[in-house]
Design a protein around this motif. Structure first.
Motif, PDB file in Angstrom:
ATOM      1  N   TYR A 296       0.844  -1.196   0.000  1.00 23.20           N
ATOM      2  CA  TYR A 296       0.000   0.000   0.000  1.00 23.20           C
ATOM      3  C   TYR A 296       0.870   1.233   0.000  1.00 23.20           C
TER       4      TYR A 296
ATOM      5  N   LEU B 155      -4.498   0.553   7.428  1.00 25.85           N
ATOM      6  CA  LEU B 155      -5.147   1.692   8.080  1.00 25.85           C
ATOM      7  C   LEU B 155      -4.599   1.893   9.497  1.00 25.85           C
TER       8      LEU B 155
ATOM      9  N   ASP C 287      -3.582  -6.775   4.777  1.00 24.31           N
ATOM     10  CA  ASP C 287      -4.860  -6.280   4.269  1.00 24.31           C
ATOM     11  C   ASP C 287      -5.066  -4.809   4.613  1.00 24.31           C
ATOM     12  N   LEU C 288      -6.176  -4.262   4.161  1.00 22.87           N
ATOM     13  CA  LEU C 288      -6.480  -2.842   4.351  1.00 22.87           C
ATOM     14  C   LEU C 288      -6.559  -2.462   5.834  1.00 22.87           C
ATOM     15  N   ASP C 289      -7.151  -3.337   6.646  1.00 25.65           N
ATOM     16  CA  ASP C 289      -7.276  -3.003   8.066  1.00 25.65           C
ATOM     17  C   ASP C 289      -5.908  -2.742   8.689  1.00 25.65           C
ATOM     18  N   LYS C 290      -4.930  -3.586   8.332  1.00 29.54           N
ATOM     19  CA  LYS C 290      -3.570  -3.402   8.860  1.00 29.54           C
ATOM     20  C   LYS C 290      -2.990  -2.098   8.319  1.00 29.54           C
TER      21      LYS C 290
END
Lengths: 119, 410
Positions: free
Chosen positions: A3, A93, A88-91
């Motif tokens: 990301y 963020l 993943d996105l949660d991490k």
């Protein structure tokens, strides 16, 4: 997944250099960097020089047009970025929320295409 | 040979399973296959197979297990044809292990219940709110795209595109199929409950069958959430709020088609069972001593239904409590309305004028302001505000109600 964390800032809202608030912000940046390194998720990052140093160009009718200034006239400008690699996105963020500029500006998180032309 | 009765039996069995267990099967498939699109396609393929096989050989002992197994096999076929990444081999290996356990077809007892993951993924804050609602209604409730489009006053095509974009966004953004961790739980649950409540209020604003369906689905969703995660007071509070509101559905519009406020409603038309369940849920929630906005809103709804008329003093205190969680103009508006009800219309008007900028596009603001102006006998201003509120009302019952209030001015 990789990301990019893009830091958009309004320079007038950021604490001024030399104030205790500025030192606190830099301390928080340092802590965020150390955390990302310790967790082995940090793949790259940089801060950008101010927008007065920006030059933009576009090609119109085969001719290169060069302009002084950044791409868009907005209040918040891209001020720096991180590239991290997490599940993943949660991490992603979670790490984005460590960035102190989130308190003054906006942090944008976007997955990379994994198409690094530099190899 | 397939006989007509067998075909009918197969169709009936499949319809029943897809109505009752679609969400459960889909959740298990998303978990196994990694993406929403694959899971949906696989389940669709399996349903088509089911009609053929069940019609010929009879309905299997565990139709759900049969569908799950066939869906996974169909997915393997599809993944094999995709000539992409290395992890294809890995995912096939995982799947094969799972799908080739011959003779051991899962039953509803052994199919893992992954619906909590599904609920949280559909309501991830990285998905736009309208898509959260649409995904939830499509994947967990199994509503058709057409029904969802109607609820939003969109075309079926636009809604279909929205849903498929949301599904590909889940994959592209890397939104995980997980239940949030403890430190994220409260914030993420709030997003889920807000989505369910939005489905409810969208349905409540409509007087047709679709409105009733949306309300029932919202209650079903929150009930399901309560089953999957017992003992959470905010889930109980949200369910109570919906039940108490829904209980008044048949009383909120009078015989002449005019909206009726709770205090003036014919209480014999209230659904007593829903009221009792809502009140019991509120009691349980509050006994856990972990207050939250949905519990407070549920309690406010309950106070509106008190036997001797609304308990305004209590309601004022509750809005004060709610303000701590939601310092929004809408909460301020409702709080001001309570002040007017408690005999302080001048104070209420001052508060309302302060909200004009933030709420000028919000119909209830104009309705509330009109009522307060009427209370203060400021007739011309009240008339104007009633007209504004009527022009912005989205249903006939509310318009009639406002017209009646306006007529009383004369």
């Amino acid at each position: 997944m990789k990301y990019m964390i893009l830091i958009y800032n309004d320079a007038t809202k950021e604490p001024a250099f030399g104030t205790p608030e500025f030192d606190a912000m830099m301390g928080d940046y340092f802590a965020a960097n150390e955390k990302m390194k310790a967790d082995d998720v940090l793949r790259g990052g940089e801060g950008l020089q101010g927008i007065d140093t920006a030059t933009s160009l576009r090609i119109t009718g085969g001719k290169v047009e060069t302009m002084d200034g950044p791409f868009a006239e907005t209040r918040e400008y891209l001020g720096g970025y991180y590239v991290i690699e997490v599940d993943d996105l949660d991490k992603a963020l979670e790490y984005a929320a460590l960035i102190p500029s989130a308190k003054f500006g906006t942090i944008e998180v976007r997955p990379l295409m994994n198409f690094d032309p530099a190899g | 040979m397939t006989s007509a009765p067998q075909t009918i039996a197969a169709t009936k069995a499949l319809t029943q399973v897809m109505r009752d267990d679609r969400g459960r099967l889909l959740a298990a498939l998303v978990r196994a296959l990694g993406t929403f699109q694959r899971a949906e396609d696989a389940l669709q393929d399996a349903s088509i197979q089911a009609l053929k096989h069940w019609g010929r050989n009879g309905v299997p002992n565990s139709p759900q297990g049969w569908l799950l197994q066939v869906a996974k096999r169909k997915a393997i076929d599809v993944i094999r044809k995709e000539t992409s990444a290395e992890n294809t081999a890995k995912s096939i290996a995982v799947l094969q292990e799972d799908a080739s356990a011959e003779g051991e077809i899962d039953t509803m007892q052994t199919i893992p219940d992954e619906r909590l993951r599904l609920i949280f993924t559909c309501c991830h804050p990285a998905i736009e709110w309208k898509s959260r609602v649409a995904l939830t209604l499509r994947t967990i409730c199994g509503l058709t795209t057409k029904m969802i489009a109607n609820a939003f006053l969109d075309t079926e095509k636009t809604m279909g595109q929205r849903i498929s974009r949301a599904k590909s966004q889940i994959a592209a953004k890397g939104i995980p199929f997980v239940v949030p961790e403890v430190d994220q739980w409260d914030a993420r649950l709030d997003t889920v409950l807000a989505t369910h409540y939005l489905i409810f209020t969208t349905g409540y604003a409509r007087e047709d069958d679709l409105g009733e369906t949306l309300c029932s689905e919202a209650i079903y969703l929150t009930r399901l959430l309560k089953t999957l995660r017992a003992d959470d007071p905010e889930i109980e509070g949200a369910l109570a709020l919906m039940l108490l509101t829904h209980a008044r559905r048949n009383a909120r519009i009078g015989a002449d088609g005019t909206a009726v406020s709770p205090a003036d409603q014919d209480t014999s038309k209230w659904d007593r069972r829903a009221v009792a369940e809502g009140q019991a849920l509120l009691q349980t929630a509050m006994s856990r001593r972990k207050p939250g906005p949905f519990q407070i809103k549920g309690a406010i709804s309950d106070c509106h239904m008190a036997e001797d008329g609304p308990d305004w003093a209590q309601i004022a205190l509750l809005y004060q409590a709610l303000w701590r969680y939601e310092p929004t103009p809408v909460v301020a508006l409702n709080w001001a309305v309570v002040a007017a009800e408690m005999g302080q219309p001048a104070e209420a008007l001052t508060k309302l004028e302060g909200l004009a900028d933030a709420l000028k596009g919000y119909q209830p603001f104009h309705a509330a302001r009109a009522k307060v102006l009427a209370q203060l006998d400021q007739k011309p201003a009240a008339r104007q505000a009633f007209d504004q509120a009527m022009a912005m009302a989205d249903n006939e019952a509310d318009r009639r109600f406002l017209a009646l209030q306006k007529a009383k001015l004369e």
